[in-house]
Design an enzyme around this catalytic site. Structure first.
Site, mmCIF file in Angstrom:
data_model
loop_
_atom_site.group_PDB
_atom_site.id
_atom_site.type_symbol
_atom_site.label_atom_id
_atom_site.label_comp_id
_atom_site.label_asym_id
_atom_site.label_seq_id
_atom_site.Cartn_x
_atom_site.Cartn_y
_atom_site.Cartn_z
ATOM 1 N N ASN A 168 88.117 0.417 11.419
ATOM 2 C CA ASN A 168 88.048 0.319 9.959
ATOM 3 C C ASN A 168 88.919 -0.783 9.364
ATOM 4 O O ASN A 168 88.596 -1.334 8.306
ATOM 5 C CB ASN A 168 88.464 1.650 9.326
ATOM 6 C CG ASN A 168 87.514 2.777 9.659
ATOM 7 O OD1 ASN A 168 86.339 2.552 9.947
ATOM 8 N ND2 ASN A 168 88.020 4.004 9.645
ATOM 9 N N HIS A 188 71.526 -1.746 11.287
ATOM 10 C CA HIS A 188 71.982 -3.125 11.476
ATOM 11 C C HIS A 188 70.920 -4.139 11.093
ATOM 12 O O HIS A 188 71.034 -5.314 11.417
ATOM 13 C CB HIS A 188 72.431 -3.335 12.920
ATOM 14 C CG HIS A 188 73.722 -2.665 13.238
ATOM 15 N ND1 HIS A 188 74.196 -2.504 14.528
ATOM 16 C CD2 HIS A 188 74.653 -2.084 12.433
ATOM 17 C CE1 HIS A 188 75.361 -1.869 14.498
ATOM 18 N NE2 HIS A 188 75.654 -1.603 13.235
ATOM 19 N N HIS A 243 80.996 5.982 9.128
ATOM 20 C CA HIS A 243 82.359 6.104 9.654
ATOM 21 C C HIS A 243 83.051 7.363 9.139
ATOM 22 O O HIS A 243 83.963 7.867 9.785
ATOM 23 C CB HIS A 243 83.173 4.861 9.299
ATOM 24 C CG HIS A 243 82.888 3.699 10.194
ATOM 25 N ND1 HIS A 243 83.857 2.821 10.627
ATOM 26 C CD2 HIS A 243 81.728 3.277 10.766
ATOM 27 C CE1 HIS A 243 83.307 1.906 11.409
ATOM 28 N NE2 HIS A 243 82.010 2.166 11.503
ATOM 29 N N ARG A 284 77.685 1.888 6.084
ATOM 30 C CA ARG A 284 78.655 1.963 7.173
ATOM 31 C C ARG A 284 79.813 2.905 6.827
ATOM 32 O O ARG A 284 80.316 3.639 7.684
ATOM 33 C CB ARG A 284 79.182 0.558 7.460
ATOM 34 C CG ARG A 284 80.111 0.456 8.666
ATOM 35 C CD ARG A 284 80.290 -1.003 9.065
ATOM 36 N NE ARG A 284 81.155 -1.147 10.227
ATOM 37 C CZ ARG A 284 82.411 -1.581 10.182
ATOM 38 N NH1 ARG A 284 82.961 -1.919 9.019
ATOM 39 N NH2 ARG A 284 83.122 -1.688 11.277
#
Length: 329
Positions: A96, A197, A68, A64
């Site tokens: 975040n 996911h 990001h 992740r």
């Protein structure tokens, strides 16, 4: 050949060489550190393995963190930077804050890389490799792809850009897809990268509206599978439970596989943005496809990760090689 022609030819040759050199240095290369830091992959793998051994959630967190980073003005390590007097960084942006983690893992790996290859490997490349290793160590060899390297680190960050550019689990599918296409990715990449996911957890705040008051109806989301709904209502009671955690894939929580897609087919996607993939004919067809063919998902996931890892990268003489991932040199 007269001297003037000779000089013109020499200057032209030099210009061509400079252009070619610039083109080569401006590209990512699968063998970029083979000579300058031959043990890089081993160092990164050992660091990620140690982190996951201590905390199985860290695999998803590193993946992740890379996502990001790349979605905010490109893969440049900007998500790793602390705030300064000249810019407000991305760590405390809405997507975040109190959510993105794994910074200390990258710090440890960077320190070990610096011991072996000082001022050679960017924090961005370390993060990119760490994401690959996190998947590999959570799945096995079928989920392995070769990572082109040579990224350099950015020298600034933007909290506002992070707030605007990172997809949210509350957004409709068309908005999320638009954010992907703005980065040069496609609907297929949306479906494939959402497969990340299959590991990790989400805070109750990111999906609790589905459990009690879906679309202000006062009722749960009718598409959510009934037994999963009951379990989630226990995990996330309708009070002070926003920071409680639930697995994104309750079936094989810590294993990177294609069960995420099987969950969506069974109306057991945790996030609204995940289950929304079944509401579009194009994306639902791909979900069904990957639910049946795990090796094809593995192949396409690696392809999409390489594409994402090339978003607006800095190479050649652009950016820098940070000595400390938290601060600009």
């Amino acid at each position: 050949m007269n001297p003037s022609n000779s000089n013109t030819y020499s200057l032209f040759s030099l210009f061509v060489l400079l252009v070619l050199s610039s083109l080569v240095s401006g590209q990512l290369d699968y063998k970029f550190y083979d000579n300058s830091c031959p043990n890089l992959t081993k160092i990164v793998r050992n660091g990620v393995w140690s982190a996951i051994s201590n905390d199985t959630r860290m695999a998803a967190s590193l993946l992740r963190l890379h996502f990001h980073d790349c979605f905010v003005n490109g893969c440049d390590g900007s998500v790793l930077l602390d705030d300064t007097s000249s810019f407000t960084g991305e760590k405390n942006a809405g997507p975040n804050r109190n959510s993105v983690r794994g910074f200390e893992v990258i710090d440890t790996i960077k320190a070990n890389v610096e011991k072996s290859c000082p001022s050679t490997v960017s924090c961005t490349d370390i993060l990119t490799l760490a994401a690959r290793e996190a998947v590999y160590l959570s799945a096995g060899y079928s989920y392995y792809w070769i990572v082109p390297l040579g990224r350099r680190d950015g020298t600034t960050a933007s909290q506002s850009a992070a707030n605007q550019q990172i997809p949210s689990p509350f957004e409709p599918l068309e908005n999320i897809t638009a954010k992907f296409t703005s980065k040069g990715l496609t609907m297929k990449d949306v479906v494939v990268l959402s497969g990340a996911h299959t590991i990790g957890f989400a805070q109750c705040s990111s999906f609790k509206q589905r459990l009690f008051n879906y679309n202000s109806s006062g009722q749960p989301d009718p598409t959510l599978e009934s037994s999963l709904l009951k379990n989630l209502q226990t995990t996330c009671p309708d009070d002070n439970s926003d920071t409680n955690l639930a697995p994104l894939d309750p079936v094989t929580t810590n294993k990177f596989d294609n069960v995420y897609y099987k969950n969506l087919v069974n109306n057991s996607g945790l996030l609204q943005s995940d289950q929304a993939l079944m509401g579009d004919s194009n994306s639902s067809a791909m979900v069904n496809y990957y639910s049946k063919y795990p090796y094809l998902f593995a192949q396409d996931f690696g392809t999409s990760m390489v594409k994402m890892g090339k978003i607006s990268v800095l190479t050649g003489n652009d950016g820098e090689i940070r000595k400390n991932c938290h601060v600009v040199n």
